[in-house]
Design a protein around this motif. Structure first.
Motif, PDB file in Angstrom:
ATOM      1  N   PRO A 165       0.794  -1.234   0.000  1.00 31.45           N
ATOM      2  CA  PRO A 165       0.000   0.000   0.000  1.00 31.45           C
ATOM      3  C   PRO A 165       0.826   1.284   0.000  1.00 31.45           C
ATOM      4  N   TYR A 166       1.500   1.552  -1.090  1.00 39.53           N
ATOM      5  CA  TYR A 166       2.305   2.764  -1.173  1.00 39.53           C
ATOM      6  C   TYR A 166       2.096   3.430  -2.535  1.00 39.53           C
ATOM      7  N   GLY A 167       1.879   4.740  -2.511  1.00 40.18           N
ATOM      8  CA  GLY A 167       1.783   5.516  -3.740  1.00 40.18           C
ATOM      9  C   GLY A 167       0.594   5.173  -4.614  1.00 40.18           C
ATOM     10  N   ILE A 168      -0.557   4.937  -4.014  1.00 41.41           N
ATOM     11  CA  ILE A 168      -1.756   4.568  -4.772  1.00 41.41           C
ATOM     12  C   ILE A 168      -2.719   5.754  -4.799  1.00 41.41           C
ATOM     13  N   THR A 169      -3.236   6.069  -5.995  1.00 40.95           N
ATOM     14  CA  THR A 169      -4.202   7.153  -6.157  1.00 40.95           C
ATOM     15  C   THR A 169      -5.430   6.627  -6.875  1.00 40.95           C
ATOM     16  N   VAL A 170      -6.603   6.857  -6.272  1.00 41.01           N
ATOM     17  CA  VAL A 170      -7.879   6.492  -6.893  1.00 41.01           C
ATOM     18  C   VAL A 170      -8.757   7.733  -6.878  1.00 41.01           C
ATOM     19  N   ASN A 171      -9.178   8.180  -8.048  1.00 41.83           N
ATOM     20  CA  ASN A 171     -10.039   9.346  -8.147  1.00 41.83           C
ATOM     21  C   ASN A 171     -11.342   9.088  -7.398  1.00 41.83           C
ATOM     22  N   ALA A 172     -11.823  10.118  -6.707  1.00 44.20           N
ATOM     23  CA  ALA A 172     -13.037   9.976  -5.894  1.00 44.20           C
ATOM     24  C   ALA A 172     -14.264   9.604  -6.725  1.00 44.20           C
ATOM     25  N   GLY A 173     -14.281   9.947  -8.011  1.00 51.74           N
ATOM     26  CA  GLY A 173     -15.425   9.639  -8.860  1.00 51.74           C
ATOM     27  C   GLY A 173     -15.377   8.267  -9.502  1.00 51.74           C
ATOM     28  N   ALA A 174     -14.258   7.565  -9.350  1.00 50.13           N
ATOM     29  CA  ALA A 174     -14.117   6.237  -9.956  1.00 50.13           C
ATOM     30  C   ALA A 174     -15.039   5.241  -9.262  1.00 50.13           C
ATOM     31  N   LYS A 175     -15.412   4.204  -9.992  1.00 46.55           N
ATOM     32  CA  LYS A 175     -16.247   3.132  -9.438  1.00 46.55           C
ATOM     33  C   LYS A 175     -15.481   1.827  -9.580  1.00 46.55           C
ATOM     34  N   LEU A 176     -15.313   1.144  -8.453  1.00 49.12           N
ATOM     35  CA  LEU A 176     -14.608  -0.127  -8.433  1.00 49.12           C
ATOM     36  C   LEU A 176     -15.570  -1.228  -8.041  1.00 49.12           C
ATOM     37  N   GLY A 177     -15.529  -2.339  -8.747  1.00 44.99           N
ATOM     38  CA  GLY A 177     -16.424  -3.455  -8.484  1.00 44.99           C
ATOM     39  C   GLY A 177     -15.954  -4.324  -7.332  1.00 44.99           C
ATOM     40  N   ARG A 178     -16.463  -5.539  -7.293  1.00 44.96           N
ATOM     41  CA  ARG A 178     -16.129  -6.498  -6.230  1.00 44.96           C
ATOM     42  C   ARG A 178     -14.818  -7.203  -6.552  1.00 44.96           C
ATOM     43  N   ASN A 179     -14.091  -7.580  -5.488  1.00 43.50           N
ATOM     44  CA  ASN A 179     -12.856  -8.360  -5.620  1.00 43.50           C
ATOM     45  C   ASN A 179     -11.819  -7.663  -6.497  1.00 43.50           C
ATOM     46  N   VAL A 180     -11.593  -6.391  -6.226  1.00 42.97           N
ATOM     47  CA  VAL A 180     -10.563  -5.628  -6.941  1.00 42.97           C
ATOM     48  C   VAL A 180      -9.289  -5.649  -6.110  1.00 42.97           C
ATOM     49  N   ASN A 181      -8.182  -6.039  -6.738  1.00 43.10           N
ATOM     50  CA  ASN A 181      -6.859  -6.006  -6.108  1.00 43.10           C
ATOM     51  C   ASN A 181      -6.063  -4.879  -6.744  1.00 43.10           C
TER      52      ASN A 181
END
Length: 176
Positions: free
Chosen positions: A77-93
């Motif tokens: 868990p280092y240097g990860i960016t996820v835009n607040a508007g993104a949608k991620l489904g189930r079982n995402v690695n």
């Protein structure tokens, strides 16, 4: 089973909170803080400060307002960016150095939608209004700025799509 219990199952294959691992695994701890902040109310108030502290310590930029399905896993868990508007489904690695970001102009203006059973390798980037299908393996150092169909392996920059049945088999375990 609650959302965090499903996240725990995805991590370790068991449903109960793993308190020993909660202390030692920054990815698991961040997912716990994130889920607590997503519930709102008093939990959000209590867990916002530790989530922000861990965010700064590890360089994690994932907003509690981001729609994230059950079974979310953060590896390295280092240097990860996820835009607040993104949608991620189930079982995402998602792994070290990944970016799920917005594009601000052109025909791909917007944020990604990530399907179920998606593996994002180290330093991979998904940008713009693109749809990533289910059962997709995005290899390390891959740049994705196009729609990706179900059951695919994606490699390189520009990305090359290889249709593969069970693309994430062995990489995503303990499905919820």
């Amino acid at each position: 089973m609650g959302v965090f219990a499903k996240d725990t199952f995805h991590y370790f294959g068991s449903e109960g909170v793993e308190f020993g691992r909660l202390l030692g695994d920054f990815g698991y701890r961040y997912v716990f803080y994130l889920r607590m902040c997503q519930t709102g109310g008093l939990r959000k108030l209590i867990f916002t400060l530790p989530r922000k502290h861990l965010s700064r310590k590890c360089g994690l930029e994932i907003s509690p307002s981001t729609q994230i399905g059950e079974g979310f896993y953060i590896g390295h868990p280092y240097g990860i960016t996820v835009n607040a508007g993104a949608k991620l489904g189930r079982n995402v690695n998602i792994h070290k150095g990944c970016t799920i970001g917005q594009e601000n102009r052109g025909h791909r203006k917007g944020v990604p939608t990530i399907g179920d059973r998606v593996y994002l390798g180290i330093n991979s980037t998904v940008a713009g209004n693109v749809a990533i299908g289910n059962d997709v393996f995005i290899a390390s150092n891959t740049f994705v700025n196009q729609d990706i169909p179900n059951h695919s392996i994606v490699i390189g920059n520009p990305c090359k799509v290889i249709k593969t049945v069970n693309a994430t088999e062995g990489y995503i375990i303990n499905l919820v």
